[in-house]
Design a protein around this motif. Structure first.
Motif, PDB file in Angstrom:
ATOM      1  N   THR A   1      -5.229  14.477   1.915  1.00 56.59           N
ATOM      2  CA  THR A   1      -4.777  13.079   2.387  1.00 56.59           C
ATOM      3  C   THR A   1      -3.556  12.667   1.790  1.00 56.59           C
ATOM      4  O   THR A   1      -3.023  11.459   1.898  1.00 56.59           O
ATOM      5  CB  THR A   1      -6.107  12.118   1.706  1.00 56.59           C
ATOM      6  N   ARG A   2      -2.975  13.626   0.845  1.00 52.47           N
ATOM      7  CA  ARG A   2      -1.523  13.255   0.294  1.00 52.47           C
ATOM      8  C   ARG A   2      -1.528  12.033  -0.187  1.00 52.47           C
ATOM      9  O   ARG A   2      -2.368  11.401  -1.027  1.00 52.47           O
ATOM     10  CB  ARG A   2      -0.556  13.344   1.436  1.00 52.47           C
ATOM     11  N   HIS A   3      -0.451  11.004  -0.002  1.00 52.24           N
ATOM     12  CA  HIS A   3      -0.438   9.856  -0.275  1.00 52.24           C
ATOM     13  C   HIS A   3      -0.295   8.663   0.611  1.00 52.24           C
ATOM     14  O   HIS A   3       0.486   7.690   0.543  1.00 52.24           O
ATOM     15  CB  HIS A   3       0.895   9.559  -1.265  1.00 52.24           C
ATOM     16  N   ASP A   4      -1.224   9.057   1.650  1.00 52.67           N
ATOM     17  CA  ASP A   4      -1.195   8.120   2.855  1.00 52.67           C
ATOM     18  C   ASP A   4      -1.871   6.929   2.423  1.00 52.67           C
ATOM     19  O   ASP A   4      -2.791   6.781   1.434  1.00 52.67           O
ATOM     20  CB  ASP A   4      -2.105   8.838   3.834  1.00 52.67           C
ATOM     21  N   PRO A   5      -1.081   5.844   2.831  1.00 53.45           N
ATOM     22  CA  PRO A   5      -1.818   4.322   2.548  1.00 53.45           C
ATOM     23  C   PRO A   5      -3.261   4.258   2.864  1.00 53.45           C
ATOM     24  O   PRO A   5      -3.784   3.541   2.111  1.00 53.45           O
ATOM     25  CB  PRO A   5      -1.001   3.433   3.364  1.00 53.45           C
TER      26      PRO A   5
ATOM     27  N   ARG B   1       0.891  -1.126  -0.108  1.00 49.32           N
ATOM     28  CA  ARG B   1      -0.037  -0.102   0.125  1.00 49.32           C
ATOM     29  C   ARG B   1       1.104   1.220   0.036  1.00 49.32           C
ATOM     30  O   ARG B   1       0.188   2.321   0.138  1.00 49.32           O
ATOM     31  CB  ARG B   1      -0.940   0.192   1.410  1.00 49.32           C
ATOM     32  N   GLU B   2       2.174   1.187  -0.174  1.00 49.24           N
ATOM     33  CA  GLU B   2       3.072   2.511  -0.106  1.00 49.24           C
ATOM     34  C   GLU B   2       2.951   2.957  -1.722  1.00 49.24           C
ATOM     35  O   GLU B   2       3.146   2.219  -2.757  1.00 49.24           O
ATOM     36  CB  GLU B   2       4.504   2.172   0.178  1.00 49.24           C
TER      37      GLU B   2
ATOM     38  N   ALA C   1      -6.680   6.777   3.719  1.00 51.51           N
ATOM     39  CA  ALA C   1      -6.955   8.283   3.613  1.00 51.51           C
ATOM     40  C   ALA C   1      -7.894   8.427   4.906  1.00 51.51           C
ATOM     41  O   ALA C   1      -8.759   7.572   5.422  1.00 51.51           O
ATOM     42  CB  ALA C   1      -7.845   8.375   2.466  1.00 51.51           C
ATOM     43  N   ASP C   2      -7.407   9.631   5.395  1.00 46.28           N
ATOM     44  CA  ASP C   2      -8.227   9.876   6.757  1.00 46.28           C
ATOM     45  C   ASP C   2      -9.316  11.042   6.182  1.00 46.28           C
ATOM     46  O   ASP C   2      -8.826  12.257   6.152  1.00 46.28           O
ATOM     47  CB  ASP C   2      -7.301  10.474   7.767  1.00 46.28           C
TER      48      ASP C   2
ATOM     49  N   THR D   1       3.202   7.122  -3.940  1.00 44.48           N
ATOM     50  CA  THR D   1       3.468   8.059  -3.861  1.00 44.48           C
ATOM     51  C   THR D   1       3.025   8.848  -5.301  1.00 44.48           C
ATOM     52  O   THR D   1       3.400   8.255  -6.291  1.00 44.48           O
ATOM     53  CB  THR D   1       4.817   8.803  -3.543  1.00 44.48           C
TER      54      THR D   1
ATOM     55  N   ARG E   1     -10.656   8.181  -4.070  1.00 39.14           N
ATOM     56  CA  ARG E   1     -10.361   7.231  -3.235  1.00 39.14           C
ATOM     57  C   ARG E   1     -11.567   6.611  -2.605  1.00 39.14           C
ATOM     58  O   ARG E   1     -12.611   7.327  -2.871  1.00 39.14           O
ATOM     59  CB  ARG E   1      -9.333   7.573  -1.887  1.00 39.14           C
TER      60      ARG E   1
END
Length: 326
Positions: free
Chosen positions: A200-204, A35-36, A206-207, A38, A301
């Motif tokens: 949410t950038r590229h977080d594995p 899940r990494e 999303a928050d 970018t 997402r």
């Protein structure tokens, strides 16, 4: 049908690779970095497109065509075109081939798991401003996370002057904002300042708590809802029809009225601006603030099913496969 075709295209690609290429391009499905991801410049695990022969390239194109709509394929290729313009690289030519090109060295292909078996597997194409992730679980294709960006958003000088990338993502956002009544816009406009990137950038994972909710679909009139729907489809419509239709069915099942639209930053083009669309599971973000508001990041997402999370949970709980991801 599409799953079988995707499986066959992946098998044909792997069969066409040399042993060294295959070693670069493949990894177990439960690899720790599954899940990494970018969208920033730099190397990724995988095989670069520049290392492919023209015959091998056709299978990558086939994978893209099966996962993406015609527009989605065009968006992916446009990312590379923007990279050529940004870096002042030699054009890949009319054939669009990647072999030996500098731009091809910036994009990486990877297949996780075994497309010949019945266990879950995945393929992805990652590089600067592009992240196509496709997970195959029990006869379903999952398309998220999906990221497309562009620098420049609009070419302002040189032989390509006037060319725009991701134009509809920007234009429909402004159209929806301008279609709101003053009281509605007050709810939708959550900040006078746009963030410097998608939140949410590229977080594995999303928050969604990072996002402001804005105005709800259910609080809009018919014309406004039409614009909102078209804006959502700009993201969902990147996927091939079977995937997009499933995504729309999920949105309707969850209730379109629960979707919200939030805006931050400038309310006219030319200065930094941002918007998000959020619902019980759906999330899309758009940001154009960098490089003098001429540098777009956009992402789609699924809070429940990024990387096929929900489908994988059901798959493993049914005892179909041992092990899990992440």
């Amino acid at each position: 049908m599409v799953v079988d075709q995707t499986r066959e295209a992946a098998r044909q690609l792997l069969a066409a690779l040399t042993p060294d290429q295959r070693a670069k391009a493949t990894a177990p499905f439960d690899t720790p970095d599954h899940r990494e991801w970018t969208y920033l410049p730099g190397d990724r695990p995988g095989l670069t497109l520049a290392e492919l022969t023209p015959d091998q390239e056709q299978y990558v194109h086939r994978l893209l065509e099966l996962a993406c709509s015609e527009r989605g394929v065009g968006d992916a290729l446009a990312v590379m075109a923007a990279e050529i313009i940004l870096r002042d690289l030699p054009d890949v030519g009319a054939t669009g081939g990647w072999q030996g090109t500098v731009v091809g060295e910036r994009y990486f292909l990877r297949i996780l798991g075994d497309p010949s078996g019945t266990a879950p597997w995945a393929w992805r194409l990652n590089g600067h401003h592009l992240a196509v992730h496709v997970t195959v679980v029990d006869g379903r294709l999952v398309f998220v996370p999906n990221f497309v960006g562009s620098n420049p958003a609009e070419v302002r000088e040189g032989p390509y002057a006037g060319r725009r990338f991701l134009a509809a993502e920007q234009d429909l956002g402004f159209q929806l904002l301008h279609a709101l009544e003053p009281a509605q816009r007050e709810i939708a406009l959550v900040s006078p300042d746009a963030p410097d990137d998608i939140l949410t950038r590229h977080d594995p994972v999303a928050d969604p708590s990072l996002l402001h909710r804005g105005i709800a679909f259910g609080d809009l009139d018919g014309d406004q809802r039409g614009l909102f729907t078209r804006l959502i489809d700009q993201y969902v419509g990147r996927a091939a029809a079977p995937i997009a239709e499933r995504a729309w069915a999920d949105l309707r099942d969850q209730g379109l009225d629960h979707l919200t639209f939030a805006w931050a930053g400038a309310t006219e083009p030319g200065a930094g601006h941002y918007y998000s669309i959020a619902g019980p599971s759906f999330l899309a973000e758009y940001d154009n603030t960098q490089s003098g508001a001429n540098h777009i990041h956009s992402v789609w997402r699924d809070l429940r099913n990024d990387w096929g999370t929900d489908l994988l949970a059901a798959h493993y709980s049914a005892g179909s496969h041992q092990g899990a991801v992440g």
